[in-house]
Design a protein around this motif. Structure first.
Motif, PDB file in Angstrom:
ATOM      1  N   VAL A  50      32.466 146.847 131.211  1.00  0.00           N
ATOM      2  CA  VAL A  50      33.028 148.257 130.592  1.00  0.00           C
ATOM      3  C   VAL A  50      32.232 147.445 129.064  1.00  0.00           C
ATOM      4  O   VAL A  50      32.190 148.380 128.491  1.00  0.00           O
ATOM      5  CB  VAL A  50      34.150 147.800 131.026  1.00  0.00           C
ATOM      6  CG1 VAL A  50      34.954 148.823 129.976  1.00  0.00           C
ATOM      7  CG2 VAL A  50      34.450 148.272 132.473  1.00  0.00           C
ATOM      8  N   ARG A  51      32.875 147.140 128.196  1.00  0.00           N
ATOM      9  CA  ARG A  51      32.338 146.917 126.879  1.00  0.00           C
ATOM     10  C   ARG A  51      30.975 147.399 126.682  1.00  0.00           C
ATOM     11  O   ARG A  51      30.726 147.942 125.837  1.00  0.00           O
ATOM     12  CB  ARG A  51      32.805 145.648 126.266  1.00  0.00           C
ATOM     13  CG  ARG A  51      32.885 145.445 125.011  1.00  0.00           C
ATOM     14  CD  ARG A  51      33.231 144.008 124.399  1.00  0.00           C
ATOM     15  NE  ARG A  51      33.918 143.115 125.250  1.00  0.00           N
ATOM     16  CZ  ARG A  51      32.397 141.973 125.290  1.00  0.00           C
ATOM     17  NH1 ARG A  51      31.738 142.023 124.691  1.00  0.00           N
ATOM     18  NH2 ARG A  51      32.948 141.014 126.038  1.00  0.00           N
ATOM     19  N   THR A  53      28.903 148.506 128.251  1.00  0.00           N
ATOM     20  CA  THR A  53      28.324 149.419 128.929  1.00  0.00           C
ATOM     21  C   THR A  53      28.807 150.776 128.372  1.00  0.00           C
ATOM     22  O   THR A  53      27.732 151.158 127.428  1.00  0.00           O
ATOM     23  CB  THR A  53      28.297 150.369 130.262  1.00  0.00           C
ATOM     24  OG1 THR A  53      28.072 149.215 130.957  1.00  0.00           O
ATOM     25  CG2 THR A  53      28.286 151.547 131.159  1.00  0.00           C
ATOM     26  N   MET A  54      29.577 150.389 127.370  1.00  0.00           N
ATOM     27  CA  MET A  54      30.476 151.156 126.715  1.00  0.00           C
ATOM     28  C   MET A  54      29.859 151.810 125.541  1.00  0.00           C
ATOM     29  O   MET A  54      29.036 152.759 124.315  1.00  0.00           O
ATOM     30  CB  MET A  54      31.916 151.880 126.506  1.00  0.00           C
ATOM     31  CG  MET A  54      32.606 151.923 128.009  1.00  0.00           C
ATOM     32  SD  MET A  54      32.010 153.657 128.464  1.00  0.00           S
ATOM     33  CE  MET A  54      33.231 153.328 129.744  1.00  0.00           C
ATOM     34  N   ASP A  58      27.860 154.912 123.749  1.00  0.00           N
ATOM     35  CA  ASP A  58      27.354 154.685 122.188  1.00  0.00           C
ATOM     36  C   ASP A  58      26.312 155.129 121.221  1.00  0.00           C
ATOM     37  O   ASP A  58      25.823 155.962 120.797  1.00  0.00           O
ATOM     38  CB  ASP A  58      28.537 154.258 121.246  1.00  0.00           C
ATOM     39  CG  ASP A  58      30.153 154.366 122.311  1.00  0.00           C
ATOM     40  OD1 ASP A  58      30.186 155.043 122.538  1.00  0.00           O
ATOM     41  OD2 ASP A  58      30.431 153.642 121.684  1.00  0.00           O
ATOM     42  N   ARG A  63      26.448 160.583 127.413  1.00  0.00           N
ATOM     43  CA  ARG A  63      27.994 160.963 127.786  1.00  0.00           C
ATOM     44  C   ARG A  63      27.987 160.512 129.291  1.00  0.00           C
ATOM     45  O   ARG A  63      28.899 160.877 129.999  1.00  0.00           O
ATOM     46  CB  ARG A  63      28.620 161.753 127.078  1.00  0.00           C
ATOM     47  CG  ARG A  63      28.281 162.598 125.350  1.00  0.00           C
ATOM     48  CD  ARG A  63      28.818 163.397 125.091  1.00  0.00           C
ATOM     49  NE  ARG A  63      29.737 163.862 125.722  1.00  0.00           N
ATOM     50  CZ  ARG A  63      31.102 163.790 124.840  1.00  0.00           C
ATOM     51  NH1 ARG A  63      30.977 162.532 123.765  1.00  0.00           N
ATOM     52  NH2 ARG A  63      32.569 164.582 125.675  1.00  0.00           N
ATOM     53  N   MET A  81      35.889 150.838 134.433  1.00  0.00           N
ATOM     54  CA  MET A  81      35.258 152.293 133.712  1.00  0.00           C
ATOM     55  C   MET A  81      35.255 153.806 133.622  1.00  0.00           C
ATOM     56  O   MET A  81      34.905 154.148 132.731  1.00  0.00           O
ATOM     57  CB  MET A  81      33.530 151.609 134.962  1.00  0.00           C
ATOM     58  CG  MET A  81      32.788 152.151 134.074  1.00  0.00           C
ATOM     59  SD  MET A  81      32.042 151.370 132.751  1.00  0.00           S
ATOM     60  CE  MET A  81      31.332 150.022 133.381  1.00  0.00           C
ATOM     61  N   GLU A  84      37.840 153.784 130.518  1.00  0.00           N
ATOM     62  CA  GLU A  84      36.991 153.908 129.188  1.00  0.00           C
ATOM     63  C   GLU A  84      36.291 155.215 129.425  1.00  0.00           C
ATOM     64  O   GLU A  84      36.554 155.752 128.258  1.00  0.00           O
ATOM     65  CB  GLU A  84      36.983 152.235 129.250  1.00  0.00           C
ATOM     66  CG  GLU A  84      36.001 152.009 127.975  1.00  0.00           C
ATOM     67  CD  GLU A  84      37.296 152.178 126.854  1.00  0.00           C
ATOM     68  OE1 GLU A  84      37.046 152.578 125.663  1.00  0.00           O
ATOM     69  OE2 GLU A  84      38.361 151.685 126.840  1.00  0.00           O
ATOM     70  N   ALA A  85      35.537 155.840 130.334  1.00  0.00           N
ATOM     71  CA  ALA A  85      34.812 156.575 129.920  1.00  0.00           C
ATOM     72  C   ALA A  85      36.010 157.506 129.484  1.00  0.00           C
ATOM     73  O   ALA A  85      35.740 159.027 129.212  1.00  0.00           O
ATOM     74  CB  ALA A  85      34.656 156.720 131.231  1.00  0.00           C
ATOM     75  N   ARG A  88      37.217 158.158 126.379  1.00  0.00           N
ATOM     76  CA  ARG A  88      35.943 158.573 125.503  1.00  0.00           C
ATOM     77  C   ARG A  88      35.672 160.140 125.361  1.00  0.00           C
ATOM     78  O   ARG A  88      34.211 160.771 125.075  1.00  0.00           O
ATOM     79  CB  ARG A  88      34.742 157.920 125.797  1.00  0.00           C
ATOM     80  CG  ARG A  88      34.815 156.172 124.872  1.00  0.00           C
ATOM     81  CD  ARG A  88      34.224 155.189 125.550  1.00  0.00           C
ATOM     82  NE  ARG A  88      34.205 153.809 124.666  1.00  0.00           N
ATOM     83  CZ  ARG A  88      34.225 153.415 123.795  1.00  0.00           C
ATOM     84  NH1 ARG A  88      33.241 153.830 123.127  1.00  0.00           N
ATOM     85  NH2 ARG A  88      34.387 152.038 123.717  1.00  0.00           N
ATOM     86  N   TYR A  90      33.867 160.659 128.539  1.00  0.00           N
ATOM     87  CA  TYR A  90      32.491 160.094 128.953  1.00  0.00           C
ATOM     88  C   TYR A  90      32.326 160.531 130.464  1.00  0.00           C
ATOM     89  O   TYR A  90      33.649 160.449 131.217  1.00  0.00           O
ATOM     90  CB  TYR A  90      31.697 158.784 128.929  1.00  0.00           C
ATOM     91  CG  TYR A  90      31.494 158.400 127.528  1.00  0.00           C
ATOM     92  CD1 TYR A  90      31.168 159.212 126.590  1.00  0.00           C
ATOM     93  CD2 TYR A  90      31.188 157.045 127.241  1.00  0.00           C
ATOM     94  CE1 TYR A  90      31.411 159.143 125.309  1.00  0.00           C
ATOM     95  CE2 TYR A  90      30.325 156.687 125.907  1.00  0.00           C
ATOM     96  CZ  TYR A  90      30.576 158.392 125.345  1.00  0.00           C
ATOM     97  OH  TYR A  90      30.749 157.143 123.840  1.00  0.00           O
TER      98      TYR A  90
END
Length: 134
Positions: A50-51, A53-54, A58, A63, A81, A84-85, A88, A90
């Protein structure tokens, strides 16, 4: 991403506590302890995926994110995921579970089909990619 170091660390930990290795001295690991080790491994892998990928999204200014392959069947990965998406703004895409299979299985299946069709390769075959599509 490669998690070989993490997998090796878990293996060594299990050997160190006597769960794996010499069967004559192996001890039984209670179900709760084993479940905790497995959950910790999963959480560590999901956190990294996750970290990173984000961070990549970024950095690239995109997005829309897709997770695919066998790992995309993992419910915890989908959950984290997705959270977090959404946080943000996304969009996250992933295939239905029926289509989340390991790439190795797909490659093996294609190899089996080619072999049945009479295609073989010499044992001296290189691992270098052949970019010509046949």
């Amino acid at each position: 991403f490669s998690f070989s170091g993490l997998k090796t660390a878990v293996l060594y930990h299990l050997r160190r506590i006597g769960y794996l290795g010499d069967v004559s001295r192996a001890r039984t690991l209670d179900a709760t302890s084993l479940a905790n080790i497995c959950a910790s491994f999963q959480e560590a892998v999901v956190d990294v995926l996750v970290r990173k990928t984000m961070a990549a999204a970024d950095a690239a200014g995109i997005r829309d994110i897709t997770i695919a392959g066998g790992v995309s069947a993992n419910s915890r990965l989908r959950e984290r995921m997705g959270e977090e998406a959404a946080r943000r703004g996304y969009r996250l895409f992933h295939p239905p579970l029926a289509y989340c299979m390991d790439n190795g299985a797909m490659i093996a299946y294609v190899g089996w089909m080619r072999m049945r069709a009479g295609h073989t390769s010499a044992l001296s075959l290189s691992a270098a990619p052949n970019l010509e599509l046949q």
